[in-house]
Enzyme design. Structure first.
Site, PDB file in Angstrom:
ATOM      1  N   ASP A  71       0.941  -1.584   0.090  1.00 13.33           N
ATOM      2  CA  ASP A  71      -0.123  -0.133  -0.072  1.00 13.33           C
ATOM      3  C   ASP A  71       0.663   0.889   0.106  1.00 13.33           C
ATOM      4  O   ASP A  71       2.390   1.356   0.362  1.00 13.33           O
ATOM      5  CB  ASP A  71      -1.010   0.235   0.853  1.00 13.33           C
ATOM      6  CG  ASP A  71      -0.341   0.020   2.498  1.00 13.33           C
ATOM      7  OD1 ASP A  71       0.761  -0.487   3.306  1.00 13.33           O
ATOM      8  OD2 ASP A  71      -1.230   0.311   3.741  1.00 13.33           O
ATOM      9  N   ASP A 102       8.795   4.558  -1.103  1.00 15.20           N
ATOM     10  CA  ASP A 102       7.883   3.684   0.226  1.00 15.20           C
ATOM     11  C   ASP A 102       7.068   3.274  -0.301  1.00 15.20           C
ATOM     12  O   ASP A 102       6.136   3.700  -0.337  1.00 15.20           O
ATOM     13  CB  ASP A 102       8.046   5.276   0.906  1.00 15.20           C
ATOM     14  CG  ASP A 102       6.983   4.708   2.114  1.00 15.20           C
ATOM     15  OD1 ASP A 102       7.032   3.483   2.747  1.00 15.20           O
ATOM     16  OD2 ASP A 102       6.859   5.542   3.196  1.00 15.20           O
ATOM     17  N   GLU A 136      -0.229  -1.095   5.666  1.00 13.05           N
ATOM     18  CA  GLU A 136       1.265  -0.241   6.947  1.00 13.05           C
ATOM     19  C   GLU A 136       1.000   1.075   6.943  1.00 13.05           C
ATOM     20  O   GLU A 136       1.180   1.273   7.865  1.00 13.05           O
ATOM     21  CB  GLU A 136       2.083  -0.292   5.675  1.00 13.05           C
ATOM     22  CG  GLU A 136       3.695  -0.600   6.999  1.00 13.05           C
ATOM     23  CD  GLU A 136       3.974   0.660   7.270  1.00 13.05           C
ATOM     24  OE1 GLU A 136       4.977   1.339   8.042  1.00 13.05           O
ATOM     25  OE2 GLU A 136       4.023   1.849   6.019  1.00 13.05           O
TER      26      GLU A 136
HETATM   27 ZN   LIG Z   1       6.325   2.188   4.524  1.00 12.07          ZN
END
Ligand SMILES: [Zn+2]
Length: 379
Positions: A71, A102, A136
């Site tokens: 995600d 990320d 997350e």
């Molecule tokens: Zn992350």
């Protein structure tokens, strides 16, 4: 296609999935298909609407698990992006897109690293796992935390956990994390008695009561930290009181504070210390707590050294071992694995508009991950 282009191609495939948290796209399915070509077997664990996947190659010990999330955070104002956030776009030496750093970039690097490693070394003992969650960046309730709490991992099943979050600062591998601080938030209401400012004897000013209490909070020395953690720190984040007019003593004051704490204390001790001050003040109060993460720390040096040496051999830099930053899924894995290290891309653009990764960094991280695999599986 040379191997550099392969990891870029892989990342561009992953970026196309609009996997804004929680990930309900086919991103994990794509990873599943890719890994099955290298003989990984994949199982899915779904909790409510959150999908998690565990892909395994080989059997038994040693077992290296890569931990990550598919995600991403929302793009934010799309007008401010220089290109489509869900299409990997090259700009000078950088590749722009939501999740490049990320952490789809880290996932792509590990996928490419295992594919090459297995092609080059087809016969080794042990197992490699990719444990990926779609939750997350959001609540993080039905992701790695749930896998651990549901006893999906057997005792001593995982020898080393490599969390692929963007740990690096300026150069790949300049910072790795062997732990994170814990975090607890308190919401305190101090009650007084409302009244006219001209008749203070008939009222009780909660703001005045709070001033002494706050100064006592600020004097608390929870601990001195240790080799890995700075001392536990107390920070007030919000104060609210007053009725908006000048001649009224308000009925209460609301104070919110957060404590980032080291492994030298724990959340019960912190609560006790705060409650003690409140009880001794004789003030009327209510308090609620939100404990968002235990601290964790890897003290065993075997895996830290493997990571450090792998970085130095590939990137020729010395690594800083740190416990800074916010919380991560490493804290959950630490409950089932003694050696958890976070090592990934740089974090300079994460969660920002025009999130990007330096193209050359991808290949560097693939080589570092391959080196780690060699040190664990090829003696
Ligand atoms: Zn992350």
């Amino acid at each position: 296609m040379n191997s550099n282009n392969k990891v870029v191609k892989l990342l561009s495939e992953l970026i196309q999935f609009q996997s804004v948290t929680p990930d309900t796209s086919d991103c994990q399915k794509y990873i599943h298909n890719y890994l099955s070509k290298s003989n990984f077997e994949t199982e899915y664990k779904k909790y409510d609407s959150v999908q998690n996947m565990i892909s395994t190659y080989g059997k038994g010990a040693p077992c290296l698990a890569f931990i990550g999330h598919t995600d991403v955070v929302p793009s934010g104002d799309i007008e401010q992006w220089e290109s489509d956030p869900f299409e990997l776009t090259k700009k000078n030496d950088f590749l722009v897109g939501r999740g490049t750093s990320d952490m789809k970039g880290g996932i792509a690097c590990f996928m490419q690293a295992v594919r090459e490693f297995i092609e080059e070394n087809d016969n080794f003992d042990g197992s490699i796992k990719l444990i990926l969650t779609g939750d997350e960046e959001g609540d993080a309730v039905n992701g790695i935390r749930k896998l651990v709490d549901s006893n999906v991992f057997k005792e001593n099943e995982l020898d080393f956990c490599l969390v692929g979050e963007p740990s690096s600062s300026d150069k790949i591998g300049d910072v790795i994390r062997n732990g994170r601080r814990g975090s607890i938030t308190g919401h305190l209401i101090l009650h007084g008695i409302q009244g006219h400012v001209a008749y203070p004897e008939k009222a009780k000013n909660p703001i005045h009561i709070s001033s002494k209490i706050i100064s006592e909070f600020l004097d608390i020395k929870f601990d001195n930290g240790n080799k890995y953690f700075p001392p536990t720190s107390f920070q007030i984040s919000n104060i609210n009181s007053g009725t908006g007019v000048d001649n009224v003593i308000p009925a209460n004051i609301k104070i919110a504070f957060n404590i980032r704490y080291s492994t030298e204390t724990d959340h019960d001790e912190i609560k006790d210390t705060i409650i003690n001050i409140l009880d001794n003040s004789n003030a009327k109060y209510d308090i609620t707590w939100k404990h968002s993460g235990e601290p964790y720390l890897t003290t065993d040096h075997e895996f830290i050294d493997i990571c450090k040496d792998s970085i130095e051999e590939i990137a020729d830099i010395k690594t800083l071992i740190s416990t800074n930053g916010g919380t991560s899924d490493g804290r959950f894995m630490a409950k089932v694995c003694k050696q958890v290290v976070e090592l990934g891309l740089t974090n300079r653009s994460i969660h920002k508009i025009n999130e990007c990764v330096k193209e050359d960094d991808l290949r560097t991280l693939v080589e570092i991950y391959k080196n780690i695999l060699s040190k664990i599986f090829i003696k």
